[in-house]
Design a protein around this motif. Sequence first.
Motif, PDB file in Angstrom:
ATOM      1  N   ILE A 160       0.851  -1.190   0.000  1.00 11.93           N
ATOM      2  CA  ILE A 160       0.000   0.000   0.000  1.00 11.93           C
ATOM      3  C   ILE A 160       0.890   1.244   0.000  1.00 11.93           C
ATOM      4  N   TYR A 161       0.596   2.177  -0.888  1.00  5.08           N
ATOM      5  CA  TYR A 161       1.313   3.446  -0.976  1.00  5.08           C
ATOM      6  C   TYR A 161       0.292   4.575  -1.005  1.00  5.08           C
TER       7      TYR A 161
ATOM      8  N   TYR B  11       5.431  10.271  -2.238  1.00  7.65           N
ATOM      9  CA  TYR B  11       5.017   8.883  -2.009  1.00  7.65           C
ATOM     10  C   TYR B  11       5.398   8.470  -0.593  1.00  7.65           C
ATOM     11  N   SER B  12       4.458   7.827   0.091  1.00  4.36           N
ATOM     12  CA  SER B  12       4.750   7.233   1.392  1.00  4.36           C
ATOM     13  C   SER B  12       4.373   5.767   1.349  1.00  4.36           C
ATOM     14  N   ASN B  13       5.325   4.913   1.697  1.00  3.13           N
ATOM     15  CA  ASN B  13       5.098   3.469   1.706  1.00  3.13           C
ATOM     16  C   ASN B  13       4.451   3.090   3.029  1.00  3.13           C
ATOM     17  N   LEU B  14       3.171   2.739   2.995  1.00  3.98           N
ATOM     18  CA  LEU B  14       2.433   2.411   4.211  1.00  3.98           C
ATOM     19  C   LEU B  14       2.511   0.936   4.571  1.00  3.98           C
TER      20      LEU B  14
ATOM     21  N   MET C 225      -0.655   5.287   9.487  1.00  2.00           N
ATOM     22  CA  MET C 225      -0.254   6.680   9.713  1.00  2.00           C
ATOM     23  C   MET C 225       1.093   6.964   9.055  1.00  2.00           C
ATOM     24  N   SER C 226       1.212   8.158   8.504  1.00  4.51           N
ATOM     25  CA  SER C 226       2.481   8.590   7.922  1.00  4.51           C
ATOM     26  C   SER C 226       2.828   9.999   8.382  1.00  4.51           C
TER      27      SER C 226
ATOM     28  N   LEU D  57      -4.360   6.503  -3.543  1.00  2.00           N
ATOM     29  CA  LEU D  57      -3.986   5.288  -2.830  1.00  2.00           C
ATOM     30  C   LEU D  57      -3.636   4.216  -3.845  1.00  2.00           C
ATOM     31  N   TYR D  58      -2.442   3.641  -3.734  1.00  2.00           N
ATOM     32  CA  TYR D  58      -2.010   2.548  -4.595  1.00  2.00           C
ATOM     33  C   TYR D  58      -1.935   1.277  -3.757  1.00  2.00           C
TER      34      TYR D  58
END
Length: 474
Positions: free
Chosen positions: A384-385, A393-396, A418-419, A433-434
């Motif tokens: 999930i990104y 981009y944040s890698n969740l 959370m990021s 959301l990816y």
Amino acid sequence: MTGHFIAEFINEDVYPSMKVGEAWSARYNGSGVTVAILDDGLQTDHSDLDANVDTINDYDYQDLDDSPMPPNGSSHGTNVAGLIAAERDNNECIVGVAYASKIIGVRLIGSYGITDSQEAQALSHCIDKVDIYSNSWGPTDGYGFWDPGVLTKSAIQEGVINGRNGKGVIYTWAAGNGGSQDNCNADGYVNSIYTIGITSVQQGQNAWYSEVCAAALAATYGGSEQDRYLITTSIFSQCSDDNVQGTSFSTPIATGIIALTLQANPELTWRDIQHLIVLTSSRNGLNDSIGDWSTNGANKEFSLVLGFGLMNAIAMVTQAQLWNTVPDQQIYSSITRNLSLKTSGEALSTDTIEVTTDCPIRFLEHVTIDITFSYSSYRGVTEIYLLSPSATYSNLLHVRINDANKFSNAGTLSWTFMSVHFWWENPIGSWNLYFGSAGGHSIVTLDSWSLTLYGTSTQPVNGRQCGVIHLYDL
């Protein structure tokens, strides 16, 4: 082992330096600050700690008595304590980062399981006396999604609302030692906006055990078998470097730096401390061995593993002296997207939420997503990104092999991710959301998701920028 590692980093013989010695030279030592150490116990009469131990207010939530003394063999809490508050100039083991602070031993971890109620009580223990709660414990590494109970979540939220006469207590938390195969966003303690997740560096890069972690705010040295172990106080009044490595030990160092900062300005709120950490931490030439460094839309560099980088004690105390309290926290919740969007093969699927100008936030702090997704098999291969309007981009969530093996059958998960990677960005625009499955080993279905944004309407730093519980030991 190539050497010992506490005096060296404080004396600035290790590069990059956390500038603790410079903060001491500026006459900050943690005086007037009280830290509760939630762990497996504390040797209160250790000769390098006893002058700083509060034996009136300590407690044991395992044995339900007034002594947090650990059982034989349990040294973790005493190790942690030395890094915060070991005495100076007594010719004993080491000197702690906040060597004049007061510490309260709170024994929480032990042979008996702990309940939600016990955790909640420990996290609000002597709330009228404590400034910082230092937590070097958390869920099992490698698999699972572990969330604090209802009472524990409530206690932490109450702590930041009512603690320190309304300024909020500070909760520091070890981000975990699962390495590249684990992700701290599956740890609901670190994944909270109310805690400060701390990870580890060794010389030159993130520590080998540091996790992928969109929730970790910053890093300190944590010791490493690939580099140098830390040396600290241990039980039986000893001084030890016996495998002292892990985010368990980077966290109390961060706690000590925060104690110096609160001494510099006791009026700082829990959010002020987080902003100060973001402002003053930096890459310092450290490599991210798992991903890479990126720059967000507010021109702040961050790492997939190390948050905003290495903490800087002298910068923290210097900025704190002239700090004005950040504006009130604004919260914006998006619509919930209910859908049944499936992935196919290795391709990532995407969905979008538009944040319009009715959102009052213009400078972000934390971003969370509430998501429910289903998987046909191997949950741990789910990726999930989150992509912000500023193209950050944040890698969740990334591949976790142990989680895939343990949860190999079909299932559904609801979780809040959370990021901190979007700190100070403007949130207005399209959030994408990816999601998908690494290698196409599973069909992932996005059932629903929503976005919650936390931040301020006005510039927060304008003009000032000159489950099953285990210890995180290895």
